[in-house]
Design an enzyme around this catalytic site. Structure first.
Site, PDB file in Angstrom:
ATOM      1  N   SER A  76       9.819 -33.128 -20.954  1.00  0.00           N
ATOM      2  CA  SER A  76       8.872 -32.009 -20.950  1.00  0.00           C
ATOM      3  C   SER A  76       9.583 -30.711 -21.258  1.00  0.00           C
ATOM      4  O   SER A  76      10.792 -30.565 -21.026  1.00  0.00           O
ATOM      5  CB  SER A  76       8.202 -31.894 -19.580  1.00  0.00           C
ATOM      6  OG  SER A  76       7.426 -30.714 -19.474  1.00  0.00           O
ATOM      7  N   TYR A 116       8.642 -31.435 -10.213  1.00  0.00           N
ATOM      8  CA  TYR A 116       8.362 -32.097 -11.492  1.00  0.00           C
ATOM      9  C   TYR A 116       9.399 -31.681 -12.527  1.00  0.00           C
ATOM     10  O   TYR A 116       9.954 -32.512 -13.257  1.00  0.00           O
ATOM     11  CB  TYR A 116       6.954 -31.714 -11.952  1.00  0.00           C
ATOM     12  CG  TYR A 116       6.565 -32.207 -13.317  1.00  0.00           C
ATOM     13  CD1 TYR A 116       6.102 -33.503 -13.524  1.00  0.00           C
ATOM     14  CD2 TYR A 116       6.613 -31.356 -14.427  1.00  0.00           C
ATOM     15  CE1 TYR A 116       5.719 -33.950 -14.780  1.00  0.00           C
ATOM     16  CE2 TYR A 116       6.230 -31.790 -15.682  1.00  0.00           C
ATOM     17  CZ  TYR A 116       5.784 -33.080 -15.856  1.00  0.00           C
ATOM     18  OH  TYR A 116       5.409 -33.511 -17.109  1.00  0.00           O
TER      19      TYR A 116
END
Length: 292
Positions: A186, A199
């Site tokens: 990501s 995360y």
């Protein structure tokens, strides 16, 4: 200049309707419905005969990759949570519409033993495994560190990190020369948001995982790469716990909008295919212009 499209105008630029889901998010409850390439992705036979496993393959990016792989000629197994059965069944229908084999593997990847079973069942059903897409992930908004329980922290770490290790550890013995491992990392690995700190930690660790395994598996002819999505409109977004952030999701990119899962499929196909035979240890950004 026919055939050239303005990327800023391909999809709605928001605002998205206010909406909330519980984890895991589901496609039918996501407005507008994400585009996975159902009516647009055209295959060119780039993955004929390949055997793929995609975690989180029921919806979002995972479904887009499953559709693309099937249309390129691959058989596809998808791992997903039992609560996502309806989404998984639709993905299987789309795979089978291409006359490819679809294998559904419902279970919780936080369970170490289940990860071994996922690999074994994939190999049994498809006759092997040579494309491993580690895509399943969990995220939730974090207002304060004090509000994050150890159990919740474990949920993020086990879903996003432990499972990738467990799956790869089992798959190592069965992946042949020429196999490809692709990790969905990501932009959060490089530009972490404070309210997604845990995360983001896992996504940064995945980048290190990719770079290390590319070196470890290189002499076996197994390539390991990552795709780093930016803001992509999937069921995970309305299930994250945001309010106004959902409505304006992706509008801060240079292209002015959120991406759609269909817009990532080509990146995974490229990394899986013979076009990328000299690409390993790479992180391919698909971010709408946000820099890594």
């Amino acid at each position: 200049m026919s055939g050239i499209e303005d990327p800023t105008e391909l999809y709605p630029d928001g605002p998205f309707p206010e909406q909330h889901q519980t984890q895991p998010g589901l496609t039918d409850a996501t407005t507008p419905t994400p585009d996975h390439g159902e009516s647009t992705y055209v295959g060119h036979g780039l993955l004929v005969g390949r055997k793929a496993l995609i975690t989180g393959g029921d919806s979002g990016i995972g479904r887009a990759v499953a559709i693309a792989f099937a249309r390129e000629g691959a058989d596809v197994a998808i791992a997903f949570l039992p609560e996502e059965q309806e989404d998984a069944a639709e993905t299987a229908r789309l795979i089978e519409a291409e006359d490819r084999t679809a294998v559904l593997l419902p279970g919780d990847l936080r369970d170490e033993a289940w990860n071994t079973v996922v690999i074994e069942r994939t190999v049994d059903a498809l006759g092997g495994l040579d494309l491993l897409v580690l895509n399943a992930a969990y995220q939730a908004e974090r207002q304060n560190l004090a509000d994050v329980s150890t159990d919740e922290f474990d949920r993020v770490m086990k879903t996003n990190l432990y499972s990738q290790f467990w799956l790869t550890r089992t798959a190592e013995a069965v992946l042949p020369t020429g196999a490809s491992i692709i990790v969905t990392t990501s932009i959060q690995a490089f530009q972490p948001s404070p309210d997604l700190f845990d995360y983001a930690m896992t996504k940064a660790a995945q980048v290190a995982f990719v770079k290390a395994l590319a070196q470890k598996f290189g002499d076996r002819g197994i390539r390991v790469n990552g795709v780093a999505p930016g803001p992509i409109w999937t069921p995970l977004i309305p299930a994250t716990g945001w309010d106004d952030k959902v409505q304006h999701f992706g509008q801060d990119t240079p292209l002015g909008r959120a991406g759609q899962p269909a817009e990532l499929a080509g990146a995974y196909v490229y990394l899986a295919s013979a076009a990328a035979t000299y690409v390993t240890g790479a992180i391919l950004p698909v971010t709408g212009g946000k820099p890594l």
